[in-house]
Design a protein around this motif. Structure first.
Motif, PDB file in Angstrom:
ATOM      1  N   ALA A  38       4.246   4.375  -3.613  1.00 34.79           N
ATOM      2  CA  ALA A  38       4.024   5.693  -4.225  1.00 34.79           C
ATOM      3  C   ALA A  38       3.785   5.588  -5.723  1.00 34.79           C
ATOM      4  O   ALA A  38       3.088   6.421  -6.316  1.00 34.79           O
ATOM      5  CB  ALA A  38       5.231   6.601  -3.941  1.00 34.79           C
ATOM      6  N   ASP A  39       4.353   4.517  -6.436  1.00 35.08           N
ATOM      7  CA  ASP A  39       4.188   4.360  -7.873  1.00 35.08           C
ATOM      8  C   ASP A  39       2.982   3.509  -8.232  1.00 35.08           C
ATOM      9  O   ASP A  39       2.809   3.140  -9.385  1.00 35.08           O
ATOM     10  CB  ASP A  39       5.454   3.753  -8.482  1.00 35.08           C
ATOM     11  CG  ASP A  39       5.829   2.445  -7.805  1.00 35.08           C
ATOM     12  OD1 ASP A  39       5.241   2.167  -6.707  1.00 35.08           O
ATOM     13  OD2 ASP A  39       6.683   1.719  -8.308  1.00 35.08           O
ATOM     14  N   GLN A  40       2.144   3.181  -7.211  1.00 32.85           N
ATOM     15  CA  GLN A  40       0.955   2.355  -7.452  1.00 32.85           C
ATOM     16  C   GLN A  40      -0.285   3.164  -7.046  1.00 32.85           C
ATOM     17  O   GLN A  40      -0.616   3.242  -5.863  1.00 32.85           O
ATOM     18  CB  GLN A  40       1.024   1.043  -6.649  1.00 32.85           C
ATOM     19  CG  GLN A  40       2.258   0.211  -6.965  1.00 32.85           C
ATOM     20  CD  GLN A  40       2.340  -1.039  -6.106  1.00 32.85           C
ATOM     21  OE1 GLN A  40       1.344  -1.436  -5.485  1.00 32.85           O
ATOM     22  NE2 GLN A  40       3.505  -1.670  -6.116  1.00 32.85           N
ATOM     23  N   PRO A  41      -0.959   3.768  -7.988  1.00 36.47           N
ATOM     24  CA  PRO A  41      -2.086   4.659  -7.665  1.00 36.47           C
ATOM     25  C   PRO A  41      -3.197   3.983  -6.878  1.00 36.47           C
ATOM     26  O   PRO A  41      -3.753   4.568  -5.949  1.00 36.47           O
ATOM     27  CB  PRO A  41      -2.550   5.138  -9.035  1.00 36.47           C
ATOM     28  CG  PRO A  41      -1.369   4.967  -9.924  1.00 36.47           C
ATOM     29  CD  PRO A  41      -0.648   3.769  -9.434  1.00 36.47           C
ATOM     30  N   THR A  64      -4.672   2.971   0.716  1.00 32.31           N
ATOM     31  CA  THR A  64      -3.984   3.349   1.965  1.00 32.31           C
ATOM     32  C   THR A  64      -4.499   4.683   2.484  1.00 32.31           C
ATOM     33  O   THR A  64      -4.649   4.892   3.697  1.00 32.31           O
ATOM     34  CB  THR A  64      -2.466   3.415   1.714  1.00 32.31           C
ATOM     35  OG1 THR A  64      -2.014   2.161   1.181  1.00 32.31           O
ATOM     36  CG2 THR A  64      -1.728   3.733   2.986  1.00 32.31           C
ATOM     37  N   ALA A  65      -4.783   5.634   1.568  1.00 33.32           N
ATOM     38  CA  ALA A  65      -5.313   6.929   1.990  1.00 33.32           C
ATOM     39  C   ALA A  65      -6.675   6.779   2.659  1.00 33.32           C
ATOM     40  O   ALA A  65      -6.984   7.456   3.651  1.00 33.32           O
ATOM     41  CB  ALA A  65      -5.404   7.866   0.784  1.00 33.32           C
ATOM     42  N   ARG A  66      -7.507   5.881   2.082  1.00 31.33           N
ATOM     43  CA  ARG A  66      -8.806   5.649   2.718  1.00 31.33           C
ATOM     44  C   ARG A  66      -8.633   5.054   4.100  1.00 31.33           C
ATOM     45  O   ARG A  66      -9.340   5.433   5.051  1.00 31.33           O
ATOM     46  CB  ARG A  66      -9.650   4.717   1.831  1.00 31.33           C
ATOM     47  CG  ARG A  66     -10.233   5.402   0.603  1.00 31.33           C
ATOM     48  CD  ARG A  66     -11.322   4.549  -0.034  1.00 31.33           C
ATOM     49  NE  ARG A  66     -10.805   3.249  -0.477  1.00 31.33           N
ATOM     50  CZ  ARG A  66     -10.310   3.012  -1.692  1.00 31.33           C
ATOM     51  NH1 ARG A  66     -10.262   3.994  -2.585  1.00 31.33           N
ATOM     52  NH2 ARG A  66      -9.870   1.823  -2.019  1.00 31.33           N
ATOM     53  N   CYS A  67      -7.724   4.124   4.250  1.00 33.08           N
ATOM     54  CA  CYS A  67      -7.465   3.558   5.587  1.00 33.08           C
ATOM     55  C   CYS A  67      -6.950   4.626   6.548  1.00 33.08           C
ATOM     56  O   CYS A  67      -7.324   4.655   7.730  1.00 33.08           O
ATOM     57  CB  CYS A  67      -6.462   2.419   5.461  1.00 33.08           C
ATOM     58  SG  CYS A  67      -7.082   0.963   4.609  1.00 33.08           S
ATOM     59  N   LEU A  68      -6.075   5.514   6.028  1.00 33.71           N
ATOM     60  CA  LEU A  68      -5.594   6.605   6.881  1.00 33.71           C
ATOM     61  C   LEU A  68      -6.740   7.511   7.321  1.00 33.71           C
ATOM     62  O   LEU A  68      -6.821   7.931   8.499  1.00 33.71           O
ATOM     63  CB  LEU A  68      -4.546   7.431   6.117  1.00 33.71           C
ATOM     64  CG  LEU A  68      -3.125   6.869   6.055  1.00 33.71           C
ATOM     65  CD1 LEU A  68      -2.259   7.700   5.108  1.00 33.71           C
ATOM     66  CD2 LEU A  68      -2.506   6.840   7.444  1.00 33.71           C
TER      67      LEU A  68
END
Length: 421
Positions: free
Chosen positions: A253-256, A262-266
């Motif tokens: 969460a502290d690593q933009p 991860t959001a793209r993979c999701l």
């Protein structure tokens, strides 16, 4: 009352009518004959009377004993004449046949005796009785012979019917291997042949239904297996990946940059999951039929099939295609889908043509490929049976044609209701 008894009664009544008619005709003809005979006998009586008056000695036994239908009696002085003792039937018949009988002639002789000369119809009556009895005996013998012949023929036919009823009873109990024996009668042989053909057809239909049921159960298990594998291997993996990536988001969460990756993979996994669900739902039920007309749905179906199978598919649809209810659209869609599946599995074709036209109040569908074809007739598989069943549900007429090396042709003609024309 059984059929045999009814036939016997009708035949007996027929022979009774024939016998009564024959007796009436015989009595009529006998009356005319007896009248002529008695008139001739009356002329003889007049001749004998005149001869006796001229020469009494000429009346002797050598003359009187040989006269036909004439009775001459010699009466002693004071002896009354003796009337013949005929029965009641003879008197009735004599009255019916010869009612105008002249009175007897009574002549005195020189020796004191009297000669009584009269017409005697006894011989004629006996002859008529003999004719009547012969006719009655002939009718009775003919009746007995007819009844025996009818009884033999009817019992023989009833035996065939009993065998047929027994066979139908066995078929009703599920014993479809029963067969009737062939008899010598053409009708019985034809009846037995039709029954045996029917029993064979029903037995084959039962075997086909059992085979189809087993195939449907196997297909159901395969579909369940495929569905389970799809949910487990494909969709399940994406769900597991999404869950893992959600957990990773908490950790980074502290690593933009890591959060963005991860959001793209999701997003990718959600897209794959959504595509998988859509494909699964499309296979289970064509939802697009509720949103599109039949022509657009078929265009999308053929395009997807052509892309997946690598076989060229040409679709021709007339512009005046009527709007169909959803059940009819679903049957037609599934029918075309099953036909394309059969082409992909068995036809070894490089091109398929599909034509859907509205002509003369009917909807006509033609699916034809340029594959290897086959020699008909062949026992249909599940796919072809499914096509036949859907054509039956649509109330249409389905024809399947094929020749080795000439591919397969499926032709369907569906009548349209007035509201859909």
């Amino acid at each position: 009352m059984s059929a045999l008894w009814r036939i016997n009664v009708l035949v007996t009544l027929f022979f009774a009518v024939v016998a009564v008619s024959g007796l009436a005709l015989l009595l009529r003809q006998a009356s005319q004959d007896v009248q002529r005979e008695m008139q001739a006998a009356q002329a003889v009586v007049e001749y004998v009377r005149e001869a006796a008056l001229r020469a009494p000695a000429s009346i002797n036994s050598s003359l009187t004993d040989n006269l036909r239908h004439v009775r001459i009696e010699w009466l002693e002085p004071g002896q009354p004449p003796v009337e013949p003792d005929n029965g009641a039937l003879d008197r009735w018949l004599a009255k019916h046949l010869f009612s105008d009988q002249a009175p007897p002639v009574l002549l005195p002789m020189p020796d004191g005796r009297q000669v009584r000369i009269a017409v005697d119809p006894v011989d004629e009556i006996d002859e008529v009785w003999d004719s009547l009895l012969q006719l009655l005996i002939l009718c009775v013998l003919a009746l007995l012979l007819s009844l025996l012949t009818i009884s033999w023929a009817v019992r023989r036919g009833v035996r065939v019917l009993d065998e047929l009823l027994a066979g139908l009873h066995q078929v009703a109990q599920g014993q479809l291997d029963v067969r009737l024996p062939l008899h010598s009668l053409p009708e019985a042989r034809q009846l037995a042949g039709h029954f045996n053909s029917m029993a064979s057809t029903v037995q084959q239909a039962q075997a086909d239904n059992a085979e189809l049921t087993q195939a449907l159960l196997a297909l159901q298990e395969r579909e369940r297996t495929r569905l389970g594998q799809t949910l487990h291997d494909d969709l399940g993996q994406y769900l597991s990946a999404i869950r893992a990536q959600a957990c990773l988001l908490h950790a980074v969460a502290d690593q933009p940059e890591a959060v963005k990756s991860t959001a793209r993979c999701l997003d990718d996994n959600c897209q794959h999951l959504q595509d998988g669900f859509r494909a699964l739902i499309r296979d289970l039920y064509p939802v697009l039929l509720e949103q599109l007309e039949l022509d657009a749905a078929l265009q999308q179906l053929t395009q997807n099939w052509q892309t997946a199978q690598g076989i060229r598919c040409r679709l021709l649809i007339s512009e005046d295609l009527p709007a169909l209810p959803l059940p009819s659209k679903a049957h037609l869609y599934r029918l075309v889908q099953e036909a394309l599946t059969n082409v992909a599995r068995h036809a070894q074709a490089s091109q398929v043509r599909i034509r859907l036209q509205h002509q003369g109040g009917r909807l006509r569908l033609l699916v034809r490929d340029n594959g290897c074809g086959a020699q008909l007739p062949q026992r249909p598989g599940i796919g072809l049976r499914s096509i036949h069943e859907r054509a039956r549900c649509l109330g249409g007429t389905l024809q399947v044609r094929s020749q080795p090396g000439a591919g397969w042709a499926l032709s369907l003609s569906i009548p349209l209701l007035e509201t859909y024309r």
